[in-house]
Design an enzyme around this catalytic site. Structure first.
Site, PDB file in Angstrom:
ATOM      1  N   ARG A   1       0.820  -1.220   0.000  1.00  0.00           N
ATOM      2  CA  ARG A   1       0.000   0.000   0.000  1.00  0.00           C
ATOM      3  C   ARG A   1       0.862   1.282   0.000  1.00  0.00           C
ATOM      4  O   ARG A   1       0.515   2.278  -0.635  1.00  0.00           O
ATOM      5  CB  ARG A   1      -0.883  -0.060   1.246  1.00  0.00           C
ATOM      6  CG  ARG A   1      -1.937   0.957   1.315  1.00  0.00           C
ATOM      7  CD  ARG A   1      -3.267   0.423   0.891  1.00  0.00           C
ATOM      8  NE  ARG A   1      -4.193   1.539   0.752  1.00  0.00           N
ATOM      9  CZ  ARG A   1      -5.498   1.418   0.686  1.00  0.00           C
ATOM     10  NH1 ARG A   1      -6.047   0.239   0.722  1.00  0.00           N
ATOM     11  NH2 ARG A   1      -6.261   2.476   0.551  1.00  0.00           N
TER      12      ARG A   1
ATOM     13  N   ASN B   1     -12.252  16.249  -0.548  1.00  0.00           N
ATOM     14  CA  ASN B   1     -13.084  15.065  -0.804  1.00  0.00           C
ATOM     15  C   ASN B   1     -14.547  15.451  -0.648  1.00  0.00           C
ATOM     16  O   ASN B   1     -14.882  16.411   0.040  1.00  0.00           O
ATOM     17  CB  ASN B   1     -12.720  13.957   0.187  1.00  0.00           C
ATOM     18  CG  ASN B   1     -13.321  12.607  -0.185  1.00  0.00           C
ATOM     19  OD1 ASN B   1     -13.904  12.433  -1.265  1.00  0.00           O
ATOM     20  ND2 ASN B   1     -13.196  11.641   0.713  1.00  0.00           N
TER      21      ASN B   1
ATOM     22  N   HIS C   1     -18.363  13.798   0.311  1.00  0.00           N
ATOM     23  CA  HIS C   1     -18.927  12.633   0.997  1.00  0.00           C
ATOM     24  C   HIS C   1     -20.453  12.717   0.983  1.00  0.00           C
ATOM     25  O   HIS C   1     -21.010  13.792   1.203  1.00  0.00           O
ATOM     26  CB  HIS C   1     -18.407  12.590   2.443  1.00  0.00           C
ATOM     27  CG  HIS C   1     -18.829  11.376   3.186  1.00  0.00           C
ATOM     28  ND1 HIS C   1     -18.295  10.131   2.926  1.00  0.00           N
ATOM     29  CD2 HIS C   1     -19.762  11.199   4.166  1.00  0.00           C
ATOM     30  CE1 HIS C   1     -18.863   9.240   3.731  1.00  0.00           C
ATOM     31  NE2 HIS C   1     -19.762   9.858   4.477  1.00  0.00           N
TER      32      HIS C   1
ATOM     33  N   ASP D   1      -7.571  14.726   5.583  1.00  0.00           N
ATOM     34  CA  ASP D   1      -6.430  14.544   6.483  1.00  0.00           C
ATOM     35  C   ASP D   1      -6.164  13.043   6.615  1.00  0.00           C
ATOM     36  O   ASP D   1      -6.694  12.247   5.840  1.00  0.00           O
ATOM     37  CB  ASP D   1      -6.667  15.244   7.843  1.00  0.00           C
ATOM     38  CG  ASP D   1      -7.795  14.616   8.648  1.00  0.00           C
ATOM     39  OD1 ASP D   1      -8.310  13.543   8.238  1.00  0.00           O
ATOM     40  OD2 ASP D   1      -8.158  15.190   9.700  1.00  0.00           O
TER      41      ASP D   1
ATOM     42  N   GLY E   1      -7.211  10.890   8.716  1.00  0.00           N
ATOM     43  CA  GLY E   1      -8.320  10.077   9.225  1.00  0.00           C
ATOM     44  C   GLY E   1      -9.290   9.659   8.122  1.00  0.00           C
ATOM     45  O   GLY E   1      -9.105  10.009   6.951  1.00  0.00           O
TER      46      GLY E   1
ATOM     47  N   ASP F   1     -12.518  10.446   6.656  1.00  0.00           N
ATOM     48  CA  ASP F   1     -13.564  11.480   6.559  1.00  0.00           C
ATOM     49  C   ASP F   1     -13.602  12.393   7.787  1.00  0.00           C
ATOM     50  O   ASP F   1     -14.675  12.795   8.250  1.00  0.00           O
ATOM     51  CB  ASP F   1     -14.942  10.821   6.328  1.00  0.00           C
ATOM     52  CG  ASP F   1     -14.973  10.000   5.049  1.00  0.00           C
ATOM     53  OD1 ASP F   1     -14.210  10.309   4.123  1.00  0.00           O
ATOM     54  OD2 ASP F   1     -15.757   9.039   4.984  1.00  0.00           O
TER      55      ASP F   1
HETATM   56  C1  GAR Z   1     -20.497  10.492  -4.496  1.00  0.00           C
HETATM   57  O1  GAR Z   1     -21.746  10.505  -3.864  1.00  0.00           O
HETATM   58  C2  GAR Z   1     -19.391  10.618  -3.468  1.00  0.00           C
HETATM   59  O2  GAR Z   1     -19.712  11.402  -2.378  1.00  0.00           O
HETATM   60  C3  GAR Z   1     -19.224   9.194  -3.042  1.00  0.00           C
HETATM   61  O3  GAR Z   1     -19.282   8.469  -4.243  1.00  0.00           O
HETATM   62  C4  GAR Z   1     -20.194   9.122  -5.116  1.00  0.00           C
HETATM   63  C5  GAR Z   1     -19.545   9.231  -6.482  1.00  0.00           C
HETATM   64  O4  GAR Z   1     -20.506   9.485  -7.458  1.00  0.00           O
HETATM   65  N1  GAR Z   1     -17.988   9.018  -2.360  1.00  0.00           N
HETATM   66  C6  GAR Z   1     -17.880   8.314  -1.231  1.00  0.00           C
HETATM   67  O5  GAR Z   1     -18.799   7.688  -0.742  1.00  0.00           O
HETATM   68  C7  GAR Z   1     -16.506   8.339  -0.600  1.00  0.00           C
HETATM   69  N2  GAR Z   1     -16.558   7.835   0.738  1.00  0.00           N
HETATM   70  P1  GAR Z   1     -20.081   9.593  -8.997  1.00  0.00           P
HETATM   71  O6  GAR Z   1     -19.191   8.394  -9.334  1.00  0.00           O
HETATM   72  O7  GAR Z   1     -21.389   9.551  -9.729  1.00  0.00           O
HETATM   73  O8  GAR Z   1     -19.356  10.890  -9.178  1.00  0.00           O
END
Ligand code: GAR
Length: 190
Positions: A64, A106, A108, A140, A142, A144
């Site tokens: 990783r 990011n 969420h 960061d 962590g 989220d």
């Molecule tokens: C979004 O809702 C984003 O917040 C989520 O994936 C989706 C991507 O949508 N991300 C997470 O859950 C990260 N933890 P998309 O592929 O249609 O842009």
């Protein structure tokens, strides 16, 4: 100068699409200069190609830390001012954050600090909340946990499934993400 944005995706890439379109408008304050993924089959890469934006893939490795270094190197080659995780479903590590901490955001699909992790929409539904939403934050080390930049609420409807709620959240999320990227681009004065 226009803010150079690199977008990381793992899947469908509808958030990416909004950024590609907004960044391509005349007079836009930012431009998506590259799209990266850990998955060669991410549909977001096709969106990049259609938009004439270069893309790269850094496949996940058993090591990783080595993957993290390779991802950081691939992103650095694009000389980004800002990096956006838009449905990028991997956590970056210390090498990436050492290089890009403070300019890696990011998005969420829940109101953090509630419901962090991979299943924000499912977890919010399971908890029975009546309001969920979306959060844009600075990444960061962590999961989220970074500094919250912006949030918008979305009502949970009685007959919502994970799919219907997520779709309504994404409508709001696309708009908010474009707004935040524009604001950061202005602030960065590049
Ligand atoms: C979004 O809702 C984003 O917040 C989520 O994936 C989706 C991507 O949508 N991300 C997470 O859950 C990260 N933890 P998309 O592929 O249609 O842009």
């Amino acid at each position: 100068m226009v803010c150079r944005v690199v977008v990381l995706v793992s899947g469908t890439g509808t958030l990416l699409q909004s950024l590609l379109e907004s960044g391509a408008e005349p007079g836009a304050g930012f431009q998506v200069v590259a799209v990266g993924s850990e998955r060669a089959d991410a549909f977001g890469l096709e969106r990049a190609e259609r938009a004439g934006v270069p893309s790269f893939v850094v496949p996940m490795l058993a090591d990783r830390a080595e993957w993290d270094r390779r991802l950081a190197a691939a992103v650095a080659q694009c000389r980004p001012d800002l990096i956006v995780s838009a449905g990028f479903m991997k956590l970056v590590g210390p090498a990436f954050l050492a290089r890009f901490g403070g300019r890696f955001i990011n998005s969420h699909p829940a109101l953090l600090p509630s419901f962090p992790g991979m299943h924000g929409v499912r977890d919010a539904l399971a908890a029975g909340v009546k309001v969920s939403g979306t959060t844009i934050f600075m990444v960061d080390e962590g999961v989220d946990t970074g500094h919250i930049l912006a949030q918008r609420a979305v009502d949970v409807l009685p007959d919502d499934t994970e799919a219907t709620l997520h779709e309504r959240i994404k409508v709001v999320e696309r708009e908010l993400l474009v707004q935040v990227v524009n604001e950061l681009a202005k602030e960065s004065n590049v």
